[in-house]
Design a protein around this motif. Structure first.
Motif, PDB file in Angstrom:
ATOM      1  N   VAL A  27      -6.391 -12.659   5.372  1.00 22.90           N
ATOM      2  CA  VAL A  27      -5.058 -12.097   5.550  1.00 22.90           C
ATOM      3  C   VAL A  27      -5.037 -10.663   5.045  1.00 22.90           C
ATOM      4  CG1 VAL A  27      -2.608 -12.335   4.973  1.00 22.90           C
ATOM      5  CG2 VAL A  27      -4.011 -14.362   5.355  1.00 22.90           C
ATOM      6  N   LYS A  28      -5.245 -10.518   3.779  1.00 21.95           N
ATOM      7  CA  LYS A  28      -5.248  -9.187   3.170  1.00 21.95           C
ATOM      8  C   LYS A  28      -6.647  -8.802   2.719  1.00 21.95           C
ATOM      9  CE  LYS A  28      -0.506  -9.546   1.561  1.00 21.95           C
ATOM     10  NZ  LYS A  28       0.383  -9.471   0.414  1.00 21.95           N
ATOM     11  N   ASP A  29      -7.636  -9.505   3.244  1.00 22.89           N
ATOM     12  CA  ASP A  29      -9.038  -9.298   2.878  1.00 22.89           C
ATOM     13  C   ASP A  29      -9.270  -9.394   1.375  1.00 22.89           C
ATOM     14  OD1 ASP A  29     -10.116  -9.128   5.421  1.00 22.89           O
ATOM     15  OD2 ASP A  29      -9.564  -7.021   5.592  1.00 22.89           O
ATOM     16  N   ARG A  30      -8.454 -10.238   0.728  1.00 24.67           N
ATOM     17  CA  ARG A  30      -8.701 -10.520  -0.685  1.00 24.67           C
ATOM     18  C   ARG A  30      -9.866 -11.481  -0.759  1.00 24.67           C
ATOM     19  NH1 ARG A  30      -2.684 -12.347  -1.827  1.00 24.67           N
ATOM     20  NH2 ARG A  30      -3.437 -13.618  -0.133  1.00 24.67           N
ATOM     21  N   LEU A  31     -10.747 -11.250  -1.707  1.00 23.64           N
ATOM     22  CA  LEU A  31     -11.886 -12.135  -1.880  1.00 23.64           C
ATOM     23  C   LEU A  31     -11.530 -13.236  -2.868  1.00 23.64           C
ATOM     24  CD1 LEU A  31     -14.778  -9.534  -1.946  1.00 23.64           C
ATOM     25  CD2 LEU A  31     -14.057 -10.990  -0.063  1.00 23.64           C
ATOM     26  N   ARG A  32     -11.969 -14.437  -2.537  1.00 20.73           N
ATOM     27  CA  ARG A  32     -11.708 -15.613  -3.364  1.00 20.73           C
ATOM     28  C   ARG A  32     -13.041 -16.287  -3.649  1.00 20.73           C
ATOM     29  NH1 ARG A  32      -6.827 -16.245  -5.206  1.00 20.73           N
ATOM     30  NH2 ARG A  32      -6.829 -18.465  -4.856  1.00 20.73           N
ATOM     31  N   PHE A  33     -13.114 -17.037  -4.733  1.00 21.88           N
ATOM     32  CA  PHE A  33     -14.305 -17.812  -5.054  1.00 21.88           C
ATOM     33  C   PHE A  33     -14.112 -19.252  -4.615  1.00 21.88           C
ATOM     34  CE2 PHE A  33     -15.422 -15.062  -8.978  1.00 21.88           C
ATOM     35  CZ  PHE A  33     -16.252 -14.268  -8.239  1.00 21.88           C
ATOM     36  N   ILE A  34     -15.172 -19.869  -4.079  1.00 18.97           N
ATOM     37  CA  ILE A  34     -15.172 -21.303  -3.810  1.00 18.97           C
ATOM     38  C   ILE A  34     -16.389 -21.912  -4.509  1.00 18.97           C
ATOM     39  CG2 ILE A  34     -13.877 -21.227  -1.631  1.00 18.97           C
ATOM     40  CD1 ILE A  34     -16.565 -21.453  -0.141  1.00 18.97           C
ATOM     41  N   GLU A  35     -16.234 -23.173  -4.928  1.00 24.22           N
ATOM     42  CA  GLU A  35     -17.316 -23.861  -5.632  1.00 24.22           C
ATOM     43  C   GLU A  35     -18.128 -24.759  -4.718  1.00 24.22           C
ATOM     44  OE1 GLU A  35     -16.472 -25.486  -9.593  1.00 24.22           O
ATOM     45  OE2 GLU A  35     -14.428 -24.764  -9.247  1.00 24.22           O
ATOM     46  N   HIS A  36     -17.620 -25.032  -3.515  1.00 30.97           N
ATOM     47  CA  HIS A  36     -18.301 -25.913  -2.564  1.00 30.97           C
ATOM     48  C   HIS A  36     -18.207 -25.278  -1.187  1.00 30.97           C
ATOM     49  CE1 HIS A  36     -18.228 -28.852  -5.754  1.00 30.97           C
ATOM     50  NE2 HIS A  36     -16.961 -28.558  -5.912  1.00 30.97           N
TER      51      HIS A  36
END
Length: 138
Positions: A27-36
């Motif tokens: 959406v806003k090209d925000r980076l998020r972390f995922i664990e899986h």
């Protein structure tokens, strides 16, 4: 350190270290972390809540590490299924436990643990979606 999209990182969160993957929210090209690797944005978390210990690299770079490449070879040779993130978590666990690469039973045991964790996550996810569907039907 600038965070890159589609990259693996070793982070520290709530006193423990874990390996995560970065994902753009689209959406806003925000980076998020995922664990899986099967996680969607609903299971992601903000990188600002964690401390980055080390950039591990993108999907190609992570296997340039000689130790990690040897473990990948063991996984492939033994037909042990793990996605890239789980494989990196396995590498980290083997390093932390100083497990010799010749200890195939120990490595298989760690793979089994990762498979069990994956099953628990998938069951939890399935139950959550069933609950949403049930509430929507009401």
């Amino acid at each position: 350190m600038e965070i890159e999209n589609a990259c693996f990182y070793l982070i520290k969160e709530k006193g423990s270290e874990k390996i995560v993957f970065t994902l753009s929210d689209g959406v806003k090209d925000r980076l998020r972390f995922i664990e899986h690797m099967s996680a969607g944005l609903e299971e992601s978390f903000d990188p600002a809540t964690s401390t980055i210990v080390k950039r591990l690299g993108n999907a190609t770079e992570v296997w340039e590490d000689e130790f990690a490449a040897k473990i990948l070879g063991i996984l492939v040779h033994d037909g042990l299924e793990l996605d890239t993130l789980e494989s990196l978590q396995l590498v980290q666990k083997i390093r932390l436990q100083s497990l010799p690469l010749s200890d195939l039973a120990g490595i298989r045991g760690l793979v089994y643990q990762l498979h069990e964790e994956r099953k628990e996550i998938e069951t939890s996810r399935s139950n959550l979606w069933r609950t949403f569907a049930h509430r929507s039907a009401i």
